[in-house]
Design a protein around this motif. Structure first.
Motif, short mmCIF file in Angstrom:
data_model
loop_
_atom_site.label_atom_id
_atom_site.label_comp_id
_atom_site.label_asym_id
_atom_site.label_seq_id
_atom_site.Cartn_x
_atom_site.Cartn_y
_atom_site.Cartn_z
N GLU A 88 0.84 -1.21 0.00
CA GLU A 88 0.00 0.00 0.00
C GLU A 88 0.87 1.25 0.00
OE1 GLU A 88 0.41 -1.41 4.29
OE2 GLU A 88 -0.08 -2.30 2.35
N GLU A 89 0.39 2.26 -0.69
CA GLU A 89 1.10 3.53 -0.78
C GLU A 89 0.92 4.31 0.53
OE1 GLU A 89 3.04 4.72 -3.13
OE2 GLU A 89 2.82 2.95 -4.41
N SER A 90 1.99 4.98 0.94
CA SER A 90 1.93 5.80 2.15
C SER A 90 2.18 7.25 1.80
CB SER A 90 2.98 5.33 3.16
OG SER A 90 2.75 3.98 3.52
N ILE A 91 1.69 8.13 2.64
CA ILE A 91 1.82 9.56 2.40
C ILE A 91 3.24 10.00 2.71
CG2 ILE A 91 0.95 11.85 3.03
CD1 ILE A 91 -1.64 10.48 3.90
N GLU A 92 3.82 10.84 1.86
CA GLU A 92 5.17 11.36 2.05
C GLU A 92 5.25 12.14 3.36
OE1 GLU A 92 9.14 11.81 0.81
OE2 GLU A 92 7.56 10.82 -0.31
N GLY A 93 6.30 11.88 4.16
CA GLY A 93 6.51 12.63 5.39
C GLY A 93 5.76 12.11 6.59
N THR A 94 5.19 10.90 6.50
CA THR A 94 4.44 10.37 7.65
C THR A 94 5.34 9.68 8.67
OG1 THR A 94 4.05 8.33 6.40
CG2 THR A 94 2.33 10.03 6.31
N ILE A 95 6.62 9.48 8.33
CA ILE A 95 7.54 8.80 9.24
C ILE A 95 8.07 9.79 10.27
CG2 ILE A 95 9.81 7.72 9.40
CD1 ILE A 95 7.59 5.91 8.49
N SER A 96 8.02 9.39 11.52
CA SER A 96 8.54 10.22 12.61
C SER A 96 9.61 9.44 13.37
CB SER A 96 7.41 10.62 13.57
OG SER A 96 6.89 9.47 14.21
N LEU A 97 10.37 10.16 14.17
CA LEU A 97 11.40 9.53 14.99
C LEU A 97 10.77 8.51 15.94
CD1 LEU A 97 14.41 9.53 15.96
CD2 LEU A 97 13.73 11.27 17.62
N TRP A 98 9.62 8.85 16.52
CA TRP A 98 8.98 7.97 17.48
C TRP A 98 8.51 6.67 16.84
CZ3 TRP A 98 9.01 7.28 22.41
CH2 TRP A 98 8.03 6.49 23.02
N SER A 99 8.03 6.73 15.59
CA SER A 99 7.55 5.51 14.92
C SER A 99 8.70 4.53 14.67
CB SER A 99 6.87 5.86 13.59
OG SER A 99 7.78 6.48 12.70
N ILE A 100 9.89 5.03 14.36
CA ILE A 100 11.04 4.14 14.16
C ILE A 100 11.51 3.59 15.50
CG2 ILE A 100 13.37 3.97 13.22
CD1 ILE A 100 12.71 6.31 11.39
N ILE A 101 11.52 4.43 16.53
CA ILE A 101 11.90 3.96 17.87
C ILE A 101 10.98 2.84 18.31
CG2 ILE A 101 11.93 4.62 20.31
CD1 ILE A 101 12.97 7.34 19.50
N SER A 102 9.69 3.00 18.08
CA SER A 102 8.71 1.98 18.48
C SER A 102 8.92 0.69 17.70
CB SER A 102 7.29 2.49 18.26
OG SER A 102 7.06 3.67 19.02
N LYS A 103 9.33 0.79 16.44
CA LYS A 103 9.51 -0.40 15.60
C LYS A 103 10.65 -1.28 16.10
CE LYS A 103 8.46 -2.91 12.01
NZ LYS A 103 7.15 -3.59 11.92
N VAL A 104 11.71 -0.68 16.59
CA VAL A 104 12.88 -1.46 17.01
C VAL A 104 13.00 -1.56 18.53
CG1 VAL A 104 14.17 -0.92 14.92
CG2 VAL A 104 14.36 0.60 16.89
N ARG A 105 11.96 -1.18 19.25
CA ARG A 105 12.04 -1.15 20.71
C ARG A 105 12.27 -2.54 21.31
NH1 ARG A 105 7.71 1.58 21.93
NH2 ARG A 105 8.82 3.54 22.28
N ILE A 106 11.56 -3.55 20.81
CA ILE A 106 11.69 -4.90 21.40
C ILE A 106 13.11 -5.43 21.23
CG2 ILE A 106 10.97 -7.30 21.15
CD1 ILE A 106 8.18 -6.34 20.57
#
Length: 406
Positions: free
Chosen positions: A171-189
């Motif tokens: 699915e296509e995502s909107i440009e600029g929707t990535i934030s620092l917090w979303s990446i932190i949450s992805k690799v938190r475990i």
């Protein structure tokens, strides 16, 4: 706790007085003998004495296996309970039924946690040297997720193949929707499990120093001996390394929980000294391990994650590649492999690796793979050397005890 420490100090002073009165060998000659024994053990390495090193390594492995077998034999109830639990888990795993979907989910999570905890333990447990698994595994994983998140504008990577392989969602995502917090949450475990492993790896120095203090014995461990020598010469320490070690020791000893937390919350190559200090001064286990766990698995890991994510964010990477290209003379030739590598990663993320990827292997990937192999091989060699030296220490201790009984 204070009374235990006082009693241990009194015992140690009594032993020192006996030594001074001549009941033991002169301290200077004993120190000289220890120094010679240490130098002799340090020469037992694969590249100097390969046959002896391998022989001592296998003999030490046999001794360790024998000791563990004896311990298990004396704990038969625990072994039987473990085997029964293992049999139940195996039956649950292989018997067909509606529960298999939950079994597979638990298996996946368990293997993920065990993998990163194991890498964390390898990073800090030692055995001669630690394997720098943050630089070799966790750091590159966070960097790959960061680059993919900015390229895909999403962190919802298809599972599987994630985390073994990262590809962009359909699915296509909107440009600029990535934030620092979303990446932190992805690799938190992954990051937190690695931090838990590093905290577990700090326990051996603590237990060694605690056991030595409670028993009043003098363990033949170089790090512990250096720690005691540092305490004896605390007032005359002049060099920076000694003052830094003393600062860590004073912080941990005087501040307690929050001192340990402060040392564990920053990248600190002297943290082994904190474990020895806590064991030596009989700091309660949960005070030491709780502060270490919070510091390493939560505070420190978020600092390291943010640093890696910011460093490998899209605009920073583009600026670094442009800066490399601006180097006079060799800039363009150095810039080209970085551009090829980034382009190859983008194509893989968009399922285009077969169509557009370069035919030859990129030298950056080749170098990193070889670096990982070299580091793992060095870690294995260090384990072999360390265990061979442990067996040599057993021989020296036996000979010394035989000399004393003559």
């Amino acid at each position: 706790m204070a009374e235990n420490g006082k009693n241990c100090d009194q015992r140690r002073l009594a032993m020192n007085k006996e030594q001074h009165n001549g009941n033991f060998t002169d301290s200077s000659s004993m120190n000289e003998k220890k120094r010679r024994d240490r130098e002799e053990r340090q020469n037992i390495v694969l590249w100097r004495q390969p046959l002896i090193t391998l022989q001592y390594f296998f003999l030490e492995v046999l001794i360790i296996l024998k000791e563990w077998t004896s311990k298990l034999w004396h704990r038969q109830s625990i072994v039987v309970s473990f085997l029964l639990l293992l049999a139940v888990l195996i039956a649950t795993y292989y018997v067909e039924g509606a529960h298999q979907q939950y079994v597979q989910r638990i298996e996946k999570q368990f293997l993920l946690y065990a993998y990163w905890i194991g890498l964390g333990i390898l990073s800090s447990v030692g055995l001669g040297t630690g394997l720098h698994t943050f630089l070799l595994y966790l750091g590159p994983h966070i960097a790959s997720v960061t680059l993919a998140a900015y390229e895909c504008n999403s962190v919802n990577f298809p599972e599987p193949p994630y985390p073994d392989q990262i590809i962009c969602p359909d699915e296509e995502s909107i440009e600029g929707t990535i934030s620092l917090w979303s990446i932190i949450s992805k690799v938190r475990i992954e990051a937190c499990m690695w931090g838990v492993g590093t905290a577990i790896g700090e326990l051996p120095p603590y237990f060694m120093a605690r056991a030595a203090r409670l028993s009043g014995a003098e363990p033949d461990d170089e790090e512990y001996q250096e720690f005691e020598e540092m305490l004896e010469h605390a007032e005359t320490a002049q060099d920076f390394a000694s003052r830094a070690k003393l600062a860590v020791q004073n912080l941990v000893h005087k501040v307690g929980f929050f001192g340990i937390l402060a040392c564990a919350s920053i990248p600190n190559p002297l943290f082994d000294l904190a474990g020895i200090t806590c064991g030596h001064f009989l700091v309660p286990f949960w005070t030491f391990f709780g502060a270490t766990l919070i510091g390493k698995a939560i505070i420190k890991m978020h600092i390291q994650k943010i640093f890696v994510i910011v460093t490998f964010s899209k605009h920073i990477v583009e600026q670094m590649v442009a800066f490399i290209g601006a180097v006079p003379g060799i800039g363009p030739s150095l810039q080209k492999p970085f551009q090829e590598y980034l382009e190859a990663q983008r194509q893989k993320l968009h399922h285009k690796s077969e169509m557009g990827a370069p035919q030859g292997e990129n030298w950056l990937s080749w170098m990193f793979e070889k670096l990982v192999i070299v580091m793992v091989c060095y870690f294995i060699l260090s384990i072999i050397n360390s265990m061979a030296q442990s067996y040599a220490k057993r021989i020296q201790q036996r000979l010394n005890s035989e000399e004393k009984t003559k």
